[in-house]
Design a protein around this motif. Structure first.
Motif, PDB file in Angstrom:
ATOM      1  N   LEU A  12       0.858  -1.170   0.000  1.00  0.00           N
ATOM      2  CA  LEU A  12       0.000   0.000   0.000  1.00  0.00           C
ATOM      3  C   LEU A  12       0.904   1.233   0.000  1.00  0.00           C
ATOM      4  O   LEU A  12       1.012   1.954   0.972  1.00  0.00           O
ATOM      5  CB  LEU A  12      -0.909  -0.029   1.229  1.00  0.00           C
ATOM      6  CG  LEU A  12      -1.694  -1.331   1.379  1.00  0.00           C
ATOM      7  CD1 LEU A  12      -2.490  -1.306   2.670  1.00  0.00           C
ATOM      8  CD2 LEU A  12      -2.620  -1.531   0.215  1.00  0.00           C
ATOM      9  N   PHE A  13       1.564   1.475  -1.115  1.00  0.00           N
ATOM     10  CA  PHE A  13       2.558   2.526  -1.188  1.00  0.00           C
ATOM     11  C   PHE A  13       1.885   3.891  -1.309  1.00  0.00           C
ATOM     12  O   PHE A  13       0.869   4.035  -1.981  1.00  0.00           O
ATOM     13  CB  PHE A  13       3.493   2.298  -2.375  1.00  0.00           C
ATOM     14  CG  PHE A  13       4.281   1.049  -2.241  1.00  0.00           C
ATOM     15  CD1 PHE A  13       5.434   1.027  -1.497  1.00  0.00           C
ATOM     16  CD2 PHE A  13       3.840  -0.124  -2.816  1.00  0.00           C
ATOM     17  CE1 PHE A  13       6.160  -0.140  -1.350  1.00  0.00           C
ATOM     18  CE2 PHE A  13       4.547  -1.285  -2.680  1.00  0.00           C
ATOM     19  CZ  PHE A  13       5.709  -1.286  -1.940  1.00  0.00           C
ATOM     20  N   LEU A  14       2.470   4.861  -0.688  1.00  0.00           N
ATOM     21  CA  LEU A  14       1.862   6.181  -0.659  1.00  0.00           C
ATOM     22  C   LEU A  14       1.822   6.814  -2.044  1.00  0.00           C
ATOM     23  O   LEU A  14       2.722   6.664  -2.848  1.00  0.00           O
ATOM     24  CB  LEU A  14       2.652   7.091   0.287  1.00  0.00           C
ATOM     25  CG  LEU A  14       2.616   6.665   1.762  1.00  0.00           C
ATOM     26  CD1 LEU A  14       3.440   7.639   2.565  1.00  0.00           C
ATOM     27  CD2 LEU A  14       1.204   6.618   2.255  1.00  0.00           C
ATOM     28  N   PHE A  15       0.754   7.573  -2.265  1.00  0.00           N
ATOM     29  CA  PHE A  15       0.551   8.262  -3.516  1.00  0.00           C
ATOM     30  C   PHE A  15       1.062   9.691  -3.430  1.00  0.00           C
ATOM     31  O   PHE A  15       1.048  10.431  -4.384  1.00  0.00           O
ATOM     32  CB  PHE A  15      -0.959   8.254  -3.804  1.00  0.00           C
ATOM     33  CG  PHE A  15      -1.355   8.809  -5.141  1.00  0.00           C
ATOM     34  CD1 PHE A  15      -0.952   8.192  -6.291  1.00  0.00           C
ATOM     35  CD2 PHE A  15      -2.161   9.919  -5.229  1.00  0.00           C
ATOM     36  CE1 PHE A  15      -1.345   8.673  -7.518  1.00  0.00           C
ATOM     37  CE2 PHE A  15      -2.547  10.406  -6.450  1.00  0.00           C
ATOM     38  CZ  PHE A  15      -2.151   9.787  -7.607  1.00  0.00           C
ATOM     39  N   ILE A  71      -7.292  17.070  -4.739  1.00  0.00           N
ATOM     40  CA  ILE A  71      -8.502  16.236  -4.658  1.00  0.00           C
ATOM     41  C   ILE A  71      -8.160  14.788  -5.039  1.00  0.00           C
ATOM     42  O   ILE A  71      -8.584  13.832  -4.380  1.00  0.00           O
ATOM     43  CB  ILE A  71      -9.616  16.793  -5.576  1.00  0.00           C
ATOM     44  CG1 ILE A  71     -10.100  18.149  -5.055  1.00  0.00           C
ATOM     45  CG2 ILE A  71     -10.788  15.819  -5.649  1.00  0.00           C
ATOM     46  CD1 ILE A  71     -11.062  18.855  -5.989  1.00  0.00           C
ATOM     47  N   VAL A  72      -7.378  14.630  -6.124  1.00  0.00           N
ATOM     48  CA  VAL A  72      -6.956  13.294  -6.552  1.00  0.00           C
ATOM     49  C   VAL A  72      -6.178  12.602  -5.447  1.00  0.00           C
ATOM     50  O   VAL A  72      -6.447  11.443  -5.092  1.00  0.00           O
ATOM     51  CB  VAL A  72      -6.090  13.377  -7.824  1.00  0.00           C
ATOM     52  CG1 VAL A  72      -5.494  12.018  -8.154  1.00  0.00           C
ATOM     53  CG2 VAL A  72      -6.919  13.878  -8.990  1.00  0.00           C
ATOM     54  N   ARG A  73      -5.224  13.329  -4.884  1.00  0.00           N
ATOM     55  CA  ARG A  73      -4.371  12.729  -3.862  1.00  0.00           C
ATOM     56  C   ARG A  73      -5.169  12.363  -2.606  1.00  0.00           C
ATOM     57  O   ARG A  73      -4.922  11.332  -1.967  1.00  0.00           O
ATOM     58  CB  ARG A  73      -3.234  13.676  -3.502  1.00  0.00           C
ATOM     59  CG  ARG A  73      -2.270  13.930  -4.662  1.00  0.00           C
ATOM     60  CD  ARG A  73      -1.251  15.007  -4.326  1.00  0.00           C
ATOM     61  NE  ARG A  73      -0.382  14.584  -3.243  1.00  0.00           N
ATOM     62  CZ  ARG A  73       0.358  15.434  -2.512  1.00  0.00           C
ATOM     63  NH1 ARG A  73       0.313  16.724  -2.751  1.00  0.00           N
ATOM     64  NH2 ARG A  73       1.119  14.972  -1.550  1.00  0.00           N
ATOM     65  N   TYR A  76      -7.136   9.209  -3.265  1.00  0.00           N
ATOM     66  CA  TYR A  76      -6.213   8.065  -3.195  1.00  0.00           C
ATOM     67  C   TYR A  76      -5.891   7.710  -1.749  1.00  0.00           C
ATOM     68  O   TYR A  76      -5.863   6.537  -1.357  1.00  0.00           O
ATOM     69  CB  TYR A  76      -4.932   8.371  -3.951  1.00  0.00           C
ATOM     70  CG  TYR A  76      -3.905   7.271  -3.814  1.00  0.00           C
ATOM     71  CD1 TYR A  76      -3.891   6.203  -4.699  1.00  0.00           C
ATOM     72  CD2 TYR A  76      -2.994   7.271  -2.768  1.00  0.00           C
ATOM     73  CE1 TYR A  76      -2.983   5.172  -4.556  1.00  0.00           C
ATOM     74  CE2 TYR A  76      -2.087   6.250  -2.612  1.00  0.00           C
ATOM     75  CZ  TYR A  76      -2.078   5.205  -3.509  1.00  0.00           C
ATOM     76  OH  TYR A  76      -1.189   4.190  -3.361  1.00  0.00           O
ATOM     77  N   ALA A  77      -5.625   8.757  -0.930  1.00  0.00           N
ATOM     78  CA  ALA A  77      -5.273   8.513   0.475  1.00  0.00           C
ATOM     79  C   ALA A  77      -6.400   7.785   1.203  1.00  0.00           C
ATOM     80  O   ALA A  77      -6.169   6.841   1.967  1.00  0.00           O
ATOM     81  CB  ALA A  77      -4.964   9.840   1.167  1.00  0.00           C
ATOM     82  N   ALA A  96     -11.495   4.611  -7.533  1.00  0.00           N
ATOM     83  CA  ALA A  96     -12.149   4.864  -8.822  1.00  0.00           C
ATOM     84  C   ALA A  96     -12.305   6.363  -9.073  1.00  0.00           C
ATOM     85  O   ALA A  96     -12.120   6.840 -10.203  1.00  0.00           O
ATOM     86  CB  ALA A  96     -13.514   4.174  -8.849  1.00  0.00           C
ATOM     87  N   LYS A  97     -12.633   7.125  -8.027  1.00  0.00           N
ATOM     88  CA  LYS A  97     -12.755   8.583  -8.180  1.00  0.00           C
ATOM     89  C   LYS A  97     -11.408   9.205  -8.546  1.00  0.00           C
ATOM     90  O   LYS A  97     -11.332  10.108  -9.392  1.00  0.00           O
ATOM     91  CB  LYS A  97     -13.290   9.196  -6.886  1.00  0.00           C
ATOM     92  CG  LYS A  97     -14.761   8.872  -6.628  1.00  0.00           C
ATOM     93  CD  LYS A  97     -15.239   9.474  -5.305  1.00  0.00           C
ATOM     94  CE  LYS A  97     -16.719   9.146  -5.076  1.00  0.00           C
ATOM     95  NZ  LYS A  97     -17.208   9.666  -3.773  1.00  0.00           N
ATOM     96  N   ALA A  98     -10.340   8.728  -7.911  1.00  0.00           N
ATOM     97  CA  ALA A  98      -9.004   9.249  -8.238  1.00  0.00           C
ATOM     98  C   ALA A  98      -8.645   8.947  -9.688  1.00  0.00           C
ATOM     99  O   ALA A  98      -8.107   9.809 -10.402  1.00  0.00           O
ATOM    100  CB  ALA A  98      -7.974   8.643  -7.286  1.00  0.00           C
ATOM    101  N   ILE A  99      -8.961   7.728 -10.165  1.00  0.00           N
ATOM    102  CA  ILE A  99      -8.651   7.344 -11.550  1.00  0.00           C
ATOM    103  C   ILE A  99      -9.436   8.209 -12.537  1.00  0.00           C
ATOM    104  O   ILE A  99      -8.880   8.726 -13.526  1.00  0.00           O
ATOM    105  CB  ILE A  99      -8.972   5.854 -11.759  1.00  0.00           C
ATOM    106  CG1 ILE A  99      -7.966   4.991 -10.996  1.00  0.00           C
ATOM    107  CG2 ILE A  99      -8.941   5.486 -13.247  1.00  0.00           C
ATOM    108  CD1 ILE A  99      -8.336   3.526 -10.923  1.00  0.00           C
TER     109      ILE A  99
END
Length: 655
Positions: A12-15, A71-73, A76-77, A96-99
């Motif tokens: 679960l690597f950080l984004f 918002i993307v990050r 993802y978090a 899915a929202k981040a993608i």
């Protein structure tokens, strides 16, 4: 009882660092948002609740400020946290929202990590086809942008998926690819994660000692980091190995310690697994009340989290426990719940599959209709080409109809295959249950046979002891009295050679009677030394039977320290084999060798006699030896021929 297994992925690597370059070149970055992202990163594995609050506030503030990258990050978090804490539906939704937002912004950097979290969520929900699709997307984007770290992460996670499907060779291949990439990047953290997953494979293959070494290596590093989440996952696996080894008392201590850490982290789905394992251990230890309490606590969490697969197994465990207690009403109730939950899970899987097929069909049908509308619009704009476009439209309609028909046909065929596969699986399950029942009956028969052998040998030993006492206390005492009386008699008579021979004969008879008594029921070996006793016995036989028998004991002191019961059985076995040599082999030389190894006692007996045929009906002596070895879980190998005599090798385990 059914254990719950969960292969927790540590990938679960950080984004947080993925969009750092873009942020440095745009006005997206603000001190407030950056501070929230830092709070999330600092508490992710040590205090997930604080990390979750920071991520939620991060998302809220980013949306208020319309900071797209943040918002993307933040999405993802939250997805990452969902996988760590067991809220897998949230993990899928947030990833899915981040993608979608990354694709809307046309940013490829970060898609690999987002697909990784999405696929992990699907894997933890049991939707393996979608999980594999997600990991393959992660791998594709990682290769496209040259992200070797994300490429290695994808290989790691694909390996965990193969582990769940028990395809260990494929899992190991993907782990090797990941390890090579991490070494190339000099990423020690990635190498440790690979080592953890190799340990998972060893655990599933039953190689627990090797698995523990790998887990302990990873655990030592993670303790120094203070990574509580990973420490908890490793402790779950270590505890489950103790459960599988039926070391229940040790497992209870380890599981309770792990449970405290999981409650601190609020990892609910993992808590359910540990509670179920505690129930299993307590039931094995006879603490049924505590076991029921743990199972009910696990069930409450499973129902709250909608963990259907876990719930069905917990229901079955409760049913079995109530059955063992004779509470058949509750046993039947929970068994029915387990069956209903399993059926519901299978039904949901089927509905998901059919819905997926229908969605693909409708999507293609809509695309075909859109194409037709576009063609019709062009026809209205170009009247001069009306005839030609009419022909084309007819062709498109015909092709669309054929394509639709083919899609429907393919869907029906796939559904049919799925139905047949389901029937096959049910048949295999029924056959497996029947085979398990047969194995259980065979095991009961073996246990009964072993019990009969033990009682028979106990009777033999008691009868030997009785005969030894009768000979020693009866005939031995009488002979001793006769000897004393005769000695007094010859003292009053003139000295005659015949009197001395009679006295010597009586003395020899006393010695033989005492030796026979000791052979039938020897004294405790701890008092006289097993090796010395056996050597004396063999030396006497060797002298009286005109055969040269050599003895070797190594190491003699370690052999003498073995348990009395085992040494008594070994003495009976050697005694029977030596007697067989004297009776049947016509040998002039023999050798008896005992060697103590770390895990077993090895007995080797050789002679240069005439040998024997193993296919012939075995005598009582050899059958007794095999019965004793069956009770001791020992093995015997016989090599016999007329030209080279007989060699017998026996191994008796010391555990």
């Amino acid at each position: 009882m059914i254990p719950l297994k969960k292969y927790t992925s540590l990938f679960l690597f950080l984004f947080l660092g993925i969009c750092n370059v873009s942020l440095a070149q745009t006005p997206e970055s603000t001190p407030l948002l950056d501070s929230l992202s830092n709070v999330y990163a600092e508490n992710l594995y040590t205090n997930p609740e604080v990390a979750k609050k920071a991520a939620q506030e991060w998302l809220s503030k980013s949306e208020a400020l319309d900071k797209k990258i943040h918002i993307v990050r933040a999405h993802y978090a939250l997805g990452n946290l969902g996988n760590i804490s067991g809220d897998y539906k949230s993990a899928v939704d947030q990833a899915a929202k981040a993608i979608n937002l990354l694709k809307e912004l046309k940013i490829e950097n970060g898609l690999a990590a987002a697909y990784n979290v999405l696929a992990l969520g699907y894997k933890n929900l049991g939707d393996y086809p979608k999980a594999m699709d997600g990991f393959m997307q992660c791998l594709a984007y990682a290769k496209k942008i040259g992200g070797k770290n994300q490429e290695a992460n994808a290989y790691q996670n694909i390996a965990t998926l193969y582990v769940l499907q028990k395809k260990y060779n494929k899992a190991a291949e993907n782990l090797d690819r990941a390890a090579n990439l991490y070494r190339e990047l000099k990423d020690d953290d990635g190498v440790l994660t690979t080592l953890f997953n190799f340990a998972n494979i060893l655990k599933e293959q039953g190689k627990f000692d090797q698995a523990r070494k790998h887990y302990q290596t990873v655990l030592n590093y993670r303790k120094r980091e203070g990574n509580k989440a990973v420490i908890a996952y490793i402790n779950i696996n270590l505890s489950q190995m103790l459960v599988e080894e039926e070391r229940c008392e040790e497992a209870v201590v380890s599981l309770k310690r792990t449970l405290s850490l999981l409650k601190e982290l609020k990892f609910n789905s993992d808590i359910a697994i540990v509670l179920n394992d505690l129930g299993l251990c307590e039931s094995e230890l006879g603490n049924n009340k505590e076991a029921i309490t743990y199972f009910e606590q696990a069930l409450a969490i499973g129902e709250e989290q909608s963990l259907l697969t876990y719930n069905s197994n917990i229901y079955i465990n409760l049913s079995q426990l109530y059955q063992d207690q004779g509470d058949y009403k509750n046993s039947l109730k929970y068994y029915q719940k387990g069956v209903d939950t399993k059926s519901k899970q299978n039904s949901l899987d089927k509905e998901k599959y059919v819905a997926n097929l229908q969605e693909r069909y409708e999507t293609q049908l809509k695309e075909t209709r859109i194409a037709l509308l576009e063609k019709e619009q062009k026809l209205g704009e170009a009247e001069l080409q009306k005839a030609e476009l009419t022909v084309k439209r007819q062709g498109i309609v015909r092709n669309a109809f054929i394509a639709g028909f083919i899609l429907v046909l393919i869907s029906l065929i796939i559904l049919r295959l799925f139905y047949l596969q389901r029937l096959k699986a049910q048949k295999e399950l029924s056959e497996q249950q029947e085979e398990n029942a047969k194995q259980k009956i065979n095991q009961m028969m073996k246990d009964h046979k072993l019990s009969v052998i033990e009682r028979y040998q106990e009777g033999q030993d008691e009868e030997r002891a009785r005969l030894a006492r009768e000979i020693h206390d009866g005939i031995g005492s009488d002979l001793a009295g006769i000897k004393i009386a005769f000695e007094h008699y010859i003292e009053t008579q003139p000295e005659k050679p015949q009197s001395k021979r009679i006295l010597n004969a009586i003395g020899n008879a006393c010695i033989d009677i005492r030796a026979l008594s000791h052979q039938l029921h020897p004294l405790a070996f701890s008092k006289i030394g097993f090796s010395s006793f056996l050597r004396d016995f063999i030396d006497k036989i060797s002298k009286s039977a005109n055969i040269d028998i050599q003895t070797f004991f190594f190491p003699e002191e370690d052999i003498d320290r073995l348990p009395e019961e085992l040494l008594a059985e070994a003495y009976r076995i050697v005694q029977e084999l030596v007697n067989n040599i004297l009776k049947h082999s016509l040998a002039t030389q023999a050798e008896v060798q005992l060697t103590r190894h770390e895990n077993h006692l090895n007995i080797v007996i050789n002679d240069n006699g005439q040998g024997f045929q193993e296919k012939k009906k075995q005598g009582i002596g050899l059958r007794n030896i095999k019965d004793r070895l069956h009770k001791l879980q020992g093995t015997i190998e016989i090599d016999s021929s007329a030209s080279s005599g007989t060699s017998i090798m026996i191994d008796i385990p010391l555990n």
